[in-house]
Each structure stands twice: as structure tokens, then as C-alpha cells.
Design a protein around this motif. Structure first.
Motif, short mmCIF file in Angstrom:
data_model
loop_
_atom_site.label_atom_id
_atom_site.label_comp_id
_atom_site.label_asym_id
_atom_site.label_seq_id
_atom_site.Cartn_x
_atom_site.Cartn_y
_atom_site.Cartn_z
N LEU A 59 0.83 -1.21 0.00
CA LEU A 59 0.00 0.00 0.00
C LEU A 59 0.87 1.26 0.00
CD1 LEU A 59 -2.72 -1.12 2.57
CD2 LEU A 59 -2.98 -0.94 0.11
N PHE A 72 -7.51 -4.18 8.73
CA PHE A 72 -7.30 -2.76 9.00
C PHE A 72 -7.68 -2.43 10.44
CE2 PHE A 72 -7.33 -2.95 4.51
CZ PHE A 72 -6.60 -1.87 4.07
N ALA A 94 -12.35 -1.63 8.08
CA ALA A 94 -12.65 -1.31 6.69
C ALA A 94 -13.55 -2.36 6.05
CB ALA A 94 -11.36 -1.16 5.87
N LYS A 106 -2.85 11.74 -3.30
CA LYS A 106 -2.14 12.89 -2.78
C LYS A 106 -1.26 13.42 -3.91
CE LYS A 106 -1.61 10.36 1.46
NZ LYS A 106 -0.61 9.46 2.02
N ASP A 128 -9.87 3.29 3.11
CA ASP A 128 -9.62 1.97 3.67
C ASP A 128 -10.34 0.85 2.93
OD1 ASP A 128 -8.05 3.11 5.49
OD2 ASP A 128 -9.24 2.60 7.26
N GLU A 129 -11.63 1.07 2.66
CA GLU A 129 -12.40 0.00 2.03
C GLU A 129 -11.86 -0.29 0.63
OE1 GLU A 129 -16.72 0.24 2.32
OE2 GLU A 129 -16.47 1.37 4.16
N HIS A 133 -15.58 9.05 3.80
CA HIS A 133 -15.54 7.62 3.50
C HIS A 133 -14.12 7.07 3.66
CE1 HIS A 133 -16.42 3.89 1.52
NE2 HIS A 133 -15.62 4.16 0.52
N PHE A 141 -15.94 -11.68 -0.85
CA PHE A 141 -15.44 -10.72 -1.84
C PHE A 141 -14.15 -11.15 -2.53
CE2 PHE A 141 -13.20 -6.94 -3.29
CZ PHE A 141 -14.19 -6.24 -3.96
N PRO A 194 -21.78 2.26 -4.23
CA PRO A 194 -22.91 2.18 -3.29
C PRO A 194 -22.85 3.29 -2.24
CG PRO A 194 -21.86 0.04 -3.53
CD PRO A 194 -21.00 1.02 -4.27
N HIS A 195 -21.66 3.73 -1.97
CA HIS A 195 -21.50 4.76 -0.94
C HIS A 195 -21.89 6.14 -1.43
CE1 HIS A 195 -19.92 6.05 2.85
NE2 HIS A 195 -19.42 7.10 2.22
N PHE A 214 -16.74 -3.71 4.10
CA PHE A 214 -17.57 -3.08 3.08
C PHE A 214 -18.96 -2.88 3.67
CE2 PHE A 214 -14.74 -5.99 0.50
CZ PHE A 214 -13.78 -5.01 0.33
N ARG A 215 -19.29 -1.61 3.94
CA ARG A 215 -20.50 -1.38 4.74
C ARG A 215 -21.79 -1.61 3.97
NH1 ARG A 215 -18.95 4.76 5.93
NH2 ARG A 215 -16.95 4.08 5.17
N TYR A 216 -21.70 -1.67 2.63
CA TYR A 216 -22.92 -1.92 1.87
C TYR A 216 -23.02 -3.38 1.44
CZ TYR A 216 -23.43 3.06 2.02
OH TYR A 216 -23.57 4.34 2.47
N MET A 217 -22.22 -4.22 2.08
CA MET A 217 -22.31 -5.65 1.79
C MET A 217 -22.59 -6.39 3.09
SD MET A 217 -19.13 -6.48 -0.71
CE MET A 217 -18.54 -5.23 -1.82
N GLU A 234 -8.74 0.20 -0.31
CA GLU A 234 -7.46 -0.49 -0.12
C GLU A 234 -7.70 -1.96 0.20
OE1 GLU A 234 -5.30 1.66 2.86
OE2 GLU A 234 -4.41 3.01 1.40
N ALA A 235 -8.67 -2.21 1.06
CA ALA A 235 -8.99 -3.59 1.42
C ALA A 235 -9.37 -4.39 0.18
CB ALA A 235 -10.12 -3.62 2.45
N ALA A 236 -10.20 -3.77 -0.67
CA ALA A 236 -10.62 -4.46 -1.89
C ALA A 236 -9.44 -4.68 -2.82
CB ALA A 236 -11.71 -3.65 -2.59
N ALA A 237 -8.56 -3.67 -2.92
CA ALA A 237 -7.40 -3.79 -3.81
C ALA A 237 -6.48 -4.92 -3.32
CB ALA A 237 -6.63 -2.48 -3.86
N LYS A 294 -18.32 -1.94 -6.82
CA LYS A 294 -18.79 -2.70 -5.65
C LYS A 294 -18.63 -1.95 -4.33
CE LYS A 294 -19.79 -6.90 -7.37
NZ LYS A 294 -19.20 -8.18 -7.15
N VAL A 295 -17.59 -1.11 -4.25
CA VAL A 295 -17.27 -0.51 -2.95
C VAL A 295 -17.60 0.99 -2.91
CG1 VAL A 295 -15.45 -0.10 -1.25
CG2 VAL A 295 -15.45 -2.20 -2.58
#
Lengths: 352, 271
Positions: free
Chosen positions: A51, A80, A84, B88, B168-169, B165, A97, B190-191, A86-89, B171-174, B186-187
Motif C-alpha cells: 500500500l 485494518f 474497513a 495525494k 480503507d475499504e 468515507h 469478496f 454504493p457509498h 464493506f458497509r454496503y455488503m 485499499e482492502a478491496a485492492a 462494488k465498494v
């Protein structure tokens, strides 16, 4: 060595987050990266995950330099700090996922998710959303989600920070057991020394972007190699002139001495003492009840030290004069540290 | 205690009354007048004004400009909000400030800017001529003006939502191997769904009513470059009051529709 970091440097503007970091980790170990906030421990974790990119140096995982491999291809599970999720899942979709992204077989995904929900005691919660879960449940979902794609390496960033004290205790032992059972190499970041000592097989201590020491919990606690490590653990009192306490060897060039509460014996004047001749007189300034013991702040030889007394010992009062005997202390010169035993203990053992 | 409560309830009703009075005088009364004036000479006259061929072409042009502006600004707004909140880089503050220019600059000035850029006195004009593109006094000019004035509406709705938001989400997905588009679909989407819809509604409302910039670039060619607000102005200047109000009522009806849509979106999003 399974994970290796070689001469890693990373700077954000003026801030040196990683200053020539070198360490290696054996396969299957659970490693705690411990340090105060801003010591660069999370940066290390994020660089291993991909990251963040180091400015220089190599990150090697399983014999392969991964510097140019993107995060998505490293096969690393990451939990994390705030999970983190996914709040919509739903919980189920969160865990599934990673496998869906890999286009795994539907049947396989279903079996794997159910297996993980069973393992993490989340059965029956599959249809819930993260907002409908407790802190501990969320942490377990995050854990299950990170494990679903079968990572070779699991990284956890302050995994217990967002959980209340009681649940945290349970989760610590749970996580340790779980990781041992799965045998997955894991690194977790924490600023909490108790957590690191309790959970990790090995602790790496970071400070100001550098690695201070690496070793087993017992080893880093008892044999600190740097003055930072010596003063990091326990509730140390720092004193300038340790020679004001009796029976210590006079080492030249010493700047400070560090005394941990367990190095101190506090005796009431009328109690039987073995080393009365080497004790110093102090006055109790404050008393705090800490549950399992009583914490005392004592003024002695113009400095303050923190000491403890058991609940089964005779009560002491604020303002009371007591005798202080120091078993041992750490003396520091620059970043060097040395343990000094009280000479009367050595003499005593010679007599016997 | 009791006295205080009485006092606060007095203040409450006073404030409510003042607000209601203000809304009545400033909003409801004028809107009522529009409706009342447009039907003053009966339904037949109203229908005649509304179905007039110039009115119909103005409605169609307004819809064309609005739809184009919304599409362009949705795409731009998503990209801008994404790059400002997820990366950034140097000059981020500058970009973020530049986005706001269309709201701070008067639309008339915006119109003049495009006039100077694409008009006859511009260095670009010969090239545009060669390519047979006319911007000024033509439909492209109207669309450009509309896009410009509604530029920040969508990105401004999205940026705060994306900022809270965090990354993090994503990054988690990546880390789990998801690609950029999957992560967005997907992430992230929806937000921001509701904020995006809300931004689109605001953008639509603003685009429909745009007058200043469009007025300069349009040239007021009836049936060709007249949008609804411009058409109303022309009718009004020709002392055709009833048709002017009748056409206004179309715009009011469209605005009310957007308003209802907005309330529905807000209610659903809050759930």
C-alpha cells in the motif's frame, strides 16, 4: 526467512517514517511490531502489503523481491485498524469478496465462507450488515475476510484498538489460538506493550522510524538492548543520580537510571527487612488502587519513583515514612543500556 | 422554569411565523402570480402559447442542453471528486479551488469569456470555421455555457462524502485483488449513490434555469438558439405577458418536478 526487509527507507516530506529498516521473519511465526504512535510501525506494515512504496531498499517475501509487485498480486491478507468492512455488503458478501474477485467456483466460495464463519463463530450472522454487528464481531469478520483468499501472510494493523477492554482480552487469546491453528505467518502492529507481550511469538520494537530491538517477549522485556526499550516497558521511573541509592556499582559516564516498579521493595518501618542497611528512606506521596495491587508514588532522595505493594501486605498511608530497597536498575549512556544488580544481593548469595 | 418555557415557545412561533411570511412573500406569491397570470385569458390562450412552435423548440433545446450538461458534469464530477479525495499530489488545493470558479463568477462574465474565446475576434475562429464548427450563436455555445455554470454541482456533492468515507475499504478491496472498476462498482459507488443523484438533481435544476451565460452566447435566434428562459424574456419584452407567463409555468412545473424528485431522494437516502 519468509519475510525480509533490507535497508528500507521511507520519507514523507520532512518526516522520516522508516530509517534503514532491516529485519527478517521466520515462516509460521506471529510477530508483534511494537512502538509508540508515530514510530513508523504502520508504515512498515503498509509497505509489506504494497500500500506504500519504500524510497529505497528491498522487501522480500518467500525468496522473491516484491517491490514491483502490486498490492493486489502479493497474496497478503490485511486486517485494518478500523476493519474497513464493506458497509454496503452483508457479512457473507464481505467474506466472499476476495474469492469472487478471483472468480472462484460458486460452490467453493459458499463452502469456504461457511467454513470461515464457523471458525470465527459468526454462524447465523451472514445476512447482517457491518453496522448491525458488535465491535468484536466486526473484528472477526475482518479476520475471516482477510483469510478467505488463503493468503500466505496475514498483516493486522492495531487489531484490538477499537474494542472495549473486556472483549479485547478474549479476542487476544482467540486470535493467538486461531493463528497458531492455521499456521499462517502473521505480523501485527500495536502500541500496547501488554498486547505485544501476550500475543506475539516475537516482538520487534520500533522508535522514530528505526528498529530498536527484536526478540522474544521475555527477552525484550528482561534484556533491553537500548535505553529506549528499557524505558518503554512497564511503568518506569527515570532518575538522574542512581548513586544516591545504596549498594550499586559506580559506572562512569552514566546519564540516567531506569527503575521499574517490580525492581522496588517497599517496607513499612516495623516490617522485617533483609537488606535494611542498603535501604533508603522515602515518603509516600500518593496511593492508587489498581485492582490487583496498590500503586505508590514515593519521594525518595529528591526524586519520585513508582512502586507497588500487594493487597495482602499491611496497609500504608500517604505521608508515611517507608524503607525503599532497589533490587536492580537499568543505567543508560546515550542509547546504551546496562543492568546493575544491587551489590548486597550478590554479597548475600556469596554468604550462602 | 415555566416562564422560560413559555418564552422559548413564543420565540419558536415568532420565528416560524416570520419564516412563513418571508417564504410567502418571496416565493409562494410570485409563483402563484405566474400560474394565475398564465391562465388569466383562459385555457385556450394558455394552450396556444404553450404549443407554439417556438415554445416547443425552446423546451427541446433546454432539455438538450440540460441533459448534455448533466452527463458531462457527472463524468467530470466523478473523476474530479475521485482524484481529489483518493490521491495525494501537488496542486490538489488549486484544482479543488478552481472547480468552484463557476459558482463565484457571474454567468454573464462566463458568457463573455466564451464569446471572446470562440467568437469572431478570437484566434481560434479561423480554425473553427475550417472545421465547420460554430460555437457562438449556435447550439454548441449554449451547451458549453450550461456545462460551465453547472460545473461544480456534482463534484461538490461527492467530495465531502468521499472524504469522510476514506480509502480503507478501497485499499482492502485492492489487497484482495480487485481491479479499479470492480472497486468503484462494488465498494465506492454504493457509498456515493445518493450524493451523486442529489448532485445530478441540483445540476439539472441549475442547467434548466440558466440565463446569463446562455443569453450572451445564444444570439436569441427564435426556434434555433432560444432556451426557455430566453424565450420568456423575448415574449416579455414584446409585451406578450400572457404567453410569457404561460411559458414560465412550464419552467416552474419542471422545477417543481425536480424538487419533488429531490425530496424523494433525500427521504430514501435517509432510510
Amino acid at each position: 526467512m519468509y519475510v525480509e526487509l533490507k535497508n528500507i527507507n521511507k520519507t514523507y516530506g520532512d518526516y522520516k517514517a522508516s530509517d534503514n529498516i532491516n529485519f527478517s521473519i521466520e515462516k509460521g511465526k506471529l510477530i508483534g511490531l511494537l512502538g509508540p504512535s508515530g514510530s513508523g510501525k504502520t508504515t512498515i506494515l503498509r509497505m509489506i502489503a504494497g500500500l506504500e512504496t519504500p524510497d529505497s531498499g528491498d522487501i522480500i517475501i518467500d525468496g522473491e523481491i516484491v517491490n514491483n509487485i502490486p498490492a493486489s498480486k502479493r497474496g497478503i491478507g490485511f486486517v485494518f485498524q478500523n476493519y474497513a468492512l464493506f458497509r454496503y455488503m452483508t457479512v457473507y458478501d464481505n467474506i466472499a469478496f476476495g474469492l469472487k474477485v478471483q472468480k472462484a467456483d460458486k460452490k467453493y466460495i459458499d463452502d469456504k465462507v461457511n467454513e470461515l464463519m464457523k471458525l470465527t463463530a459468526l454462524e447465523g450472522l451472514g445476512k447482517r450488515y457491518p453496522s448491525q454487528l458488535s465491535g468484536g464481531q466486526r473484528q472477526r469478520v475482518a479476520f475471516a475476510r482477510a483469510l478467505a483468499p488463503n493468503p500466505h501472510l496475514l498483516l493486522l494493523d492495531e487489531p484490538f484498538a477499537a474494542i472495549d477492554a473486556k472483549v479485547r482480552q478474549e479476542l487476544r487469546s482467540w486470535l493467538k489460538e486461531m493463528i497458531e491453528k492455521l499456521g499462517i505467518t502473521s505480523i501485527f502492529v500495536t502500541h500496547d506493550q501488554d498486547e505485544a507481550i501476550e500475543v506475539a511469538d516475537e516482538i520487534i520494537i520500533t522508535n522514530k522510524g528505526r528498529i530498536e530491538q527484536k526478540g522474544s517477549p521475555v527477552n525484550v522485556y528482561q534484556n533491553p538492548e537500548t535505553s529506549f526499550v528499557a524505558s518503554f516497558f512497564g511503568q518506569p521511573s527515570t532518575i538522574d543520580d542512581y548513586m544516591s541509592f545504596h549498594s550499586f556499582e559506580d559506572v562512569s559516564g552514566i546519564e540516567k537510571a531506569i527503575i521499574r516498579p517490580e525492581f522496588v521493595k517497599v517496607s513499612k518501618k516495623d516490617e522485617v527487612q533483609r537488606f535494611k542497611s542498603s535501604a533508603s528512606e522515602g515518603v509516600i506521596e500518593s496511593i492508587a488502587f489498581r485492582g490487583a495491587n496498590i500503586e505508590l508514588k514515593i519521594k525518595v532522595n529528591d526524586t519520585h519513583i513508582i512502586a507497588k505493594r500487594g493487597l495482602d501486605e499491611k496497609e500504608v498511608h500517604v505521608g508515611e515514612k517507608v524503607d525503599i530497597f532497589i533490587y536492580r536498575l537499568f543505567v543508560t549512556k546515550g542509547n546504551e543500556v546496562r543492568l546493575l544488580e544491587n551489590k548486597s544481593l550478590v554479597d548475600d548469595s556469596l554468604v550462602i | 422554569m415555566d416562564g422560560k418555557r413559555k418564552e422559548s415557545s413564543l420565540v419558536k412561533w415568532l420565528l416560524i411565523d416570520i419564516s412563513a411570511l418571508f417564504l410567502g412573500v418571496m416565493l409562494l406569491l410570485p409563483l402563484g402570480i405566474v400560474i394565475w397570470q398564465s391562465f388569466k385569458q383562459g385555457i385556450a390562450v394558455y394552450m396556444k402559447a404553450v404549443t407554439d412552435k417556438y415554445t416547443v423548440s425552446a423546451v427541446l433545446l433546454t432539455i438538450e442542453a440540460t441533459v448534455t450538461a448533466v452527463i458531462v458534469n457527472t463524468v467530470f464530477g466523478l473523476f474530479a471528486a475521485w482524484c481529489i479525495t483518493k490521491f495525494k499530489f501537488k496542486g490538489k488545493k488549486l484544482i479543488s479551488t478552481l472547480i468552484d470558479i463557476p459558482v463565484t463568477v457571474s454567468p454573464v462574465i462566463a458568457g463573455l469569456m466564451f464569446m471572446l474565446l470562440y467568437g469572431k475576434q478570437s484566434a481560434l475562429y479561423p480554425y473553427l470555421q475550417k472545421m465547420h464548427i460554430s460555437v457562438v450563436f449556435a447550439v454548441p455555445g449554449i451547451i458549453i455555457a450550461t456545462v460551465f455554470v453547472t460545473f461544480p454541482f456534482i463534484s461538490r456533492e461527492l467530495i465531502p462524502v468521499l472524504e469522510t468515507h476514506g480509502t480503507d475499504e478501497e485499499e482492502a478491496a485492492a489487497l484482495m485483488g480487485a481491479g479499479g472498476f470492480t472497486i468503484f462498482r462494488k465498494v465506492t459507488f454504493p457509498h456515493i449513490k445518493w450524493a451523486l443523484l442529489y448532485g445530478i438533481v441540483l445540476c439539472t435544476a441549475r442547467a434548466m434555469g440558466e440565463f446569463g451565460a446562455v443569453s450572451i452566447l445564444s444570439g436569441h435566434l427564435r426556434g434555433k438558439t432560444n432556451t426557455l428562459p430566453l424565450h420568456i424574456e423575448i415574449l416579455f419584452n414584446e409585451f406578450q405577458y400572457v404567453p410569457a407567463f404561460a411559458v414560465s409555468s412550464i419552467l416552474v412545473a419542471m422545477a417543481v418536478m425536480i424538487l419533488v424528485l429531490r425530496s424523494v431522494i433525500e427521504a430514501v437516502a435517509r432510510r
